[in-house]
Design a protein around this motif. Structure first.
Motif, PDB file in Angstrom:
ATOM      1  N   PHE A 196       0.846  -1.191   0.000  1.00  0.00           N
ATOM      2  CA  PHE A 196       0.000   0.000   0.000  1.00  0.00           C
ATOM      3  C   PHE A 196       0.883   1.243   0.000  1.00  0.00           C
ATOM      4  CE2 PHE A 196      -2.587  -3.256   2.185  1.00  0.00           C
ATOM      5  CZ  PHE A 196      -3.668  -3.279   1.319  1.00  0.00           C
ATOM      6  N   ILE A 197       0.242   2.400  -0.133  1.00  0.00           N
ATOM      7  CA  ILE A 197       0.934   3.689  -0.141  1.00  0.00           C
ATOM      8  C   ILE A 197       0.837   4.307   1.258  1.00  0.00           C
ATOM      9  CG2 ILE A 197       1.108   5.960  -1.232  1.00  0.00           C
ATOM     10  CD1 ILE A 197       1.465   3.502  -3.160  1.00  0.00           C
ATOM     11  N   PHE A 198       1.967   4.802   1.743  1.00  0.00           N
ATOM     12  CA  PHE A 198       2.061   5.386   3.076  1.00  0.00           C
ATOM     13  C   PHE A 198       2.785   6.731   3.014  1.00  0.00           C
ATOM     14  CE2 PHE A 198       1.944   0.828   3.579  1.00  0.00           C
ATOM     15  CZ  PHE A 198       1.193   0.603   4.727  1.00  0.00           C
ATOM     16  N   ILE A 199       2.494   7.591   3.989  1.00  0.00           N
ATOM     17  CA  ILE A 199       3.326   8.772   4.249  1.00  0.00           C
ATOM     18  C   ILE A 199       4.262   8.354   5.373  1.00  0.00           C
ATOM     19  CG2 ILE A 199       3.426  11.173   5.005  1.00  0.00           C
ATOM     20  CD1 ILE A 199       0.547  11.502   4.057  1.00  0.00           C
ATOM     21  N   ILE A 200       5.581   8.475   5.141  1.00  0.00           N
ATOM     22  CA  ILE A 200       6.510   7.989   6.170  1.00  0.00           C
ATOM     23  C   ILE A 200       7.245   9.097   6.912  1.00  0.00           C
ATOM     24  CG2 ILE A 200       6.784   5.764   5.026  1.00  0.00           C
ATOM     25  CD1 ILE A 200       9.646   6.713   4.229  1.00  0.00           C
ATOM     26  N   ASN A 201       7.012  10.354   6.533  1.00  0.00           N
ATOM     27  CA  ASN A 201       7.729  11.413   7.250  1.00  0.00           C
ATOM     28  C   ASN A 201       6.808  12.303   8.082  1.00  0.00           C
ATOM     29  OD1 ASN A 201       6.682  12.692   4.922  1.00  0.00           O
ATOM     30  ND2 ASN A 201       8.362  14.151   4.840  1.00  0.00           N
ATOM     31  N   LEU A 202       5.672  11.743   8.504  1.00  0.00           N
ATOM     32  CA  LEU A 202       4.842  12.463   9.472  1.00  0.00           C
ATOM     33  C   LEU A 202       5.519  12.399  10.841  1.00  0.00           C
ATOM     34  CD1 LEU A 202       1.187  11.251   8.801  1.00  0.00           C
ATOM     35  CD2 LEU A 202       2.162  13.486   8.287  1.00  0.00           C
ATOM     36  N   GLU A 203       5.303  13.417  11.630  1.00  0.00           N
ATOM     37  CA  GLU A 203       5.787  13.379  12.998  1.00  0.00           C
ATOM     38  C   GLU A 203       5.143  12.183  13.699  1.00  0.00           C
ATOM     39  OE1 GLU A 203       5.822  16.308  16.909  1.00  0.00           O
ATOM     40  OE2 GLU A 203       4.986  17.020  15.032  1.00  0.00           O
ATOM     41  N   PRO A 204       5.937  11.338  14.384  1.00  0.00           N
ATOM     42  CA  PRO A 204       5.348  10.196  15.092  1.00  0.00           C
ATOM     43  C   PRO A 204       4.265  10.672  16.058  1.00  0.00           C
ATOM     44  CG  PRO A 204       7.724   9.993  15.055  1.00  0.00           C
ATOM     45  CD  PRO A 204       7.388  11.372  14.531  1.00  0.00           C
ATOM     46  N   ARG A 205       3.242   9.821  16.214  1.00  0.00           N
ATOM     47  CA  ARG A 205       2.106  10.198  17.055  1.00  0.00           C
ATOM     48  C   ARG A 205       1.784   9.055  18.011  1.00  0.00           C
ATOM     49  NH1 ARG A 205      -3.887  11.658  14.786  1.00  0.00           N
ATOM     50  NH2 ARG A 205      -4.779  12.196  16.793  1.00  0.00           N
ATOM     51  N   LYS A 206       1.589   9.389  19.276  1.00  0.00           N
ATOM     52  CA  LYS A 206       1.212   8.397  20.285  1.00  0.00           C
ATOM     53  C   LYS A 206      -0.294   8.176  20.201  1.00  0.00           C
ATOM     54  CE  LYS A 206       4.716   7.472  23.195  1.00  0.00           C
ATOM     55  NZ  LYS A 206       5.127   6.241  23.756  1.00  0.00           N
ATOM     56  N   ILE A 207      -0.678   6.909  20.006  1.00  0.00           N
ATOM     57  CA  ILE A 207      -2.081   6.533  19.966  1.00  0.00           C
ATOM     58  C   ILE A 207      -2.255   5.359  20.928  1.00  0.00           C
ATOM     59  CG2 ILE A 207      -3.987   5.716  18.527  1.00  0.00           C
ATOM     60  CD1 ILE A 207      -2.454   6.854  16.084  1.00  0.00           C
TER      61      ILE A 207
END
Length: 110
Positions: free
Chosen positions: A65-76
């Motif tokens: 699949f297609i992903f964005i990999i340079n988003l700021e990491p996020r705690k979920i």
């Protein structure tokens, strides 16, 4: 429509093809799956995605699949998500975006 962004802002996004090598339900969540995604030379990342209602883990393993990999990491729910799966709104469920054929994990999207 959302606000217009400059080409320079768009160019900052790092869109890549990733191969899901592991997928499990996030304990304690009705919505989240934890995807372990191989991005080739960029390495592996854990990405949380709210698609559990529509997809079973075994349906996703081995898929690209297609992903964005340079988003700021996020705690979920106490866990770090290191990117985002891109999906279109389908009639009945989200449709993860995927390449039309098999490609190398980590391939860039232009």
């Amino acid at each position: 429509m959302k606000a217009i962004v400059s080409f320079d802002d768009f160019a900052k996004l790092d869109l890549r093809v990733g191969t899901i090598i592991e997928c499990v339900e996030k304990e304690g969540s009705d919505k989240l799956l934890r995807l372990t995604v191989d991005f080739g030379e960029e390495g592996k990342r854990n990405i949380l995605s709210g698609i559990k209602e529509w997809y079973k883990p075994e349906q996703l393993i081995g898929k690209q699949f297609i992903f964005i990999i340079n988003l700021e990491p996020r705690k979920i729910m106490g866990e770090e998500s290191q990117g985002m799966l891109l999906a279109a709104n389908g009639e009945k469920k989200p449709l993860p975006l995927k390449p039309s054929g098999k490609t190398i994990s980590g391939s860039t999207i232009r």
